[in-house]
Design an enzyme around this catalytic site. Structure first.
Site, PDB file in Angstrom:
ATOM      1  N   ASP A   1      -1.003   1.251  -4.058  1.00 14.96           N
ATOM      2  CA  ASP A   1      -1.811   0.090  -4.660  1.00 14.96           C
ATOM      3  C   ASP A   1      -3.307   0.788  -4.988  1.00 14.96           C
ATOM      4  OD1 ASP A   1      -2.827   0.590  -2.026  1.00 14.96           O
ATOM      5  OD2 ASP A   1      -3.452  -1.693  -2.022  1.00 14.96           O
TER       6      ASP A   1
ATOM      7  N   ASP B   1      -5.781   2.013  -3.581  1.00 12.51           N
ATOM      8  CA  ASP B   1      -7.042   1.753  -3.010  1.00 12.51           C
ATOM      9  C   ASP B   1      -7.557   3.004  -2.014  1.00 12.51           C
ATOM     10  OD1 ASP B   1      -5.208   1.504  -0.878  1.00 12.51           O
ATOM     11  OD2 ASP B   1      -6.143  -0.586  -0.287  1.00 12.51           O
TER      12      ASP B   1
ATOM     13  N   SER C   1       0.667  -1.075   0.071  1.00  8.11           N
ATOM     14  CA  SER C   1      -0.193  -0.103   0.134  1.00  8.11           C
ATOM     15  C   SER C   1       0.856   1.324   0.034  1.00  8.11           C
ATOM     16  CB  SER C   1      -1.038  -0.018   1.059  1.00  8.11           C
ATOM     17  OG  SER C   1      -1.959   1.005   0.936  1.00  8.11           O
TER      18      SER C   1
ATOM     19  N   ASP D   1      -2.450   6.188  -3.550  1.00  8.29           N
ATOM     20  CA  ASP D   1      -1.055   5.399  -2.755  1.00  8.29           C
ATOM     21  C   ASP D   1      -0.573   4.489  -3.799  1.00  8.29           C
ATOM     22  OD1 ASP D   1      -3.397   3.877  -2.540  1.00  8.29           O
ATOM     23  OD2 ASP D   1      -2.861   3.326  -0.483  1.00  8.29           O
TER      24      ASP D   1
END
Length: 455
Positions: free
Chosen positions: A250, A252, A107, A248
């Site tokens: 990833d 999400d 992340s 960010d």
């Protein structure tokens, strides 16, 4: 297969996470996780399938093949999709009728870390019980339960995976609207959305200024993205953009930057989307779901609109669970995870940004007006890193926290919690008096830090 779930030690609030090439983020653990998770989901007579995606950090090249080998050994076919946002993996898991989805990402963490997130066939993150059952399998003798040579799985690559996600993201934007005439700066954090996010915005009509789109395996989240939006804010002002979007690693979660360079956090994003959906009678459940970290100002704002705020523990997985229980279709975290169950099963930074952009287009007002829905109460968050046992278990620290809570009374909140992804104690104080907030947060952090050093 009938392992009794036990308390989780490997999985945290958002999958497994750690330093790359060190347990549990090493190839051996990834291999065993693939074997155990494959064994857990290898049920029924159909051909079993798992989708594996990743972000752009270097260690993904180590963990992806290790997981692949584990799943193949458990008799599952593996579909590799390469770097894609976490919500894309959840979407593909459902659309391909896979038994399991895997995202290799840490992340917002730096490249030295990595993580593994698991999604069930419904595209939802696994429950605590499922994760505990998989851990139990990993503790046992897996080798004797893996499939015979003739039943080994196969690996293939899905070349059109990015296109599938791009079309799904575009479909979330109202068809009658266009982004034509808007200049948008998008910071992809050199992460998983470095190709798809600029493409979606451009195909919807925007003038796109992309940054953080040159990953090299080491620069993911480095001075960029949702946790470091200063460069984005400067560029928004310099280019006179209408909005800045910071994802960010990833993708999400996100933060936004208005045309003046001011940061818009997850609470303001939730308030903006909630107001829009409420006006269109699209908001379900009469409430928004958020975590204990969300500002009291958001709760008061929603209450004034006749809406509730349902709080959960930290973690977008818990937000999603509460949304389903309460029949809500909007929830999220102050950090920028926003779940819109009409469009996705997990947090999706790009789709959340598109919902805000739809409001900008409809209201024909600048982002500084559209995205400032309430005045937040002063809130101070201090992170205290520690080694060994958690200092929160110390009676002296417990007494300090109790005294702080009594001192604030009904004037504010004190929230002390251990991070689920790293050895950090998060100290949050919120009240109407800003000087009191800063002072109390510093005092509590000092008390925890003192015990952490003593340990």
């Amino acid at each position: 297969m009938n392992a009794i779930p036990r308390p989780r030690s490997l999985f945290g609030t958002d999958g497994i996470r750690g330093t790359a090439n060190r347990a549990p983020m090493d190839a051996a653990t990834a291999l065993r996780l693939g074997q155990a998770a494959g064994r857990f989901f290898n049920r029924g007579t159909h051909r079993h399938r798992v989708v594996i995606g990743k972000d752009t950090r270097l260690s993904g090249y180590m963990l992806e093949p290790a997981l692949t080998a584990g799943f193949i050994g458990a008799g599952m076919d593996v579909v590799l999709v390469g770097p894609l946002p976490t919500p894309a993996i959840a979407l593909l898991t459902r659309s391909l009728r896979a038994d399991l989805g895997v995202m290799v990402s840490a992340s917002h963490n730096p490249y030295e870390d990595n993580g593994i997130k698991l999604f069930g066939p419904d595209g939802l993150k696994l429950s605590d019980a499922q994760e505990a059952a998989i851990e139990s399998l990993m503790d046992g003798p897996l080798e004797g339960t893996l499939v015979a040579p003739a039943r080994l799985g196969r690996a293939s690559r899905l070349e059109d995976a990015p296109g599938r996600y791009i079309e799904a993201a575009k479909a979330s934007f109202p068809k009658r609207l266009s982004l034509e005439g808007l200049r948008i700066v998008v910071d992809c954090a050199h992460g998983a959305a470095y190709r798809v996010a600029p493409t979606v915005l451009w195909e919807l009509g925007a003038e796109v200024v992309p940054i953080g789109v040159a990953p090299d395996g080491f620069n993911i989240n480095k001075g960029c993205g949702s946790t470091a939006p200063a460069q984005l804010a400067e560029l928004v002002r310099e280019r006179r953009a209408d909005l800045g979007i910071a994802l960010d690693g990833d993708a999400d979660r996100l933060v936004l930057v208005d045309e003046a360079g001011a940061i818009v956090d997850g609470d303001q994003i939730l308030a903006t989307i909630a107001a829009s959906w409420q006006a269109k009678e699209q908001l379900r459940g009469g409430a928004v779901v958020a975590t204990v970290m969300s500002n009291l100002g958001l709760e008061r704002h929603l209450r004034d609109r006749g809406l509730g705020l349902l709080r959960t523990q930290v973690g977008d997985r818990y937000v999603g669970e509460r949304m389903r229980e309460a029949g809500c279709n909007l929830g999220g975290e102050q950090s920028g995870h926003v779940i819109m169950s009409d469009f996705a099963t997990t947090g999706d930074g790009l789709i959340a940004a598109l919902q805000v952009l739809a409001v900008l287009v409809e209201e024909q007002r600048p982002a500084s007006a559209v995205c400032r829905r309430f005045t937040p109460l002063p809130q101070r968050l201090v992170n205290v890193r520690y080694a060994g046992a958690s200092p929160l278990q110390d009676p002296a620290v417990e007494a300090e926290i109790t005294a702080a809570e009594q001192r604030l009374g009904t004037r504010g909140r004190v929230l002390i919690r251990a991070s689920g992804t790293e050895p950090v104690i998060r100290v949050m104080v919120e009240a109407e008096d800003e000087s009191l907030v800063s002072r109390m947060a510093a005092e509590l952090a000092d008390a925890i830090r003192l015990k952490a050093r003593a340990a």
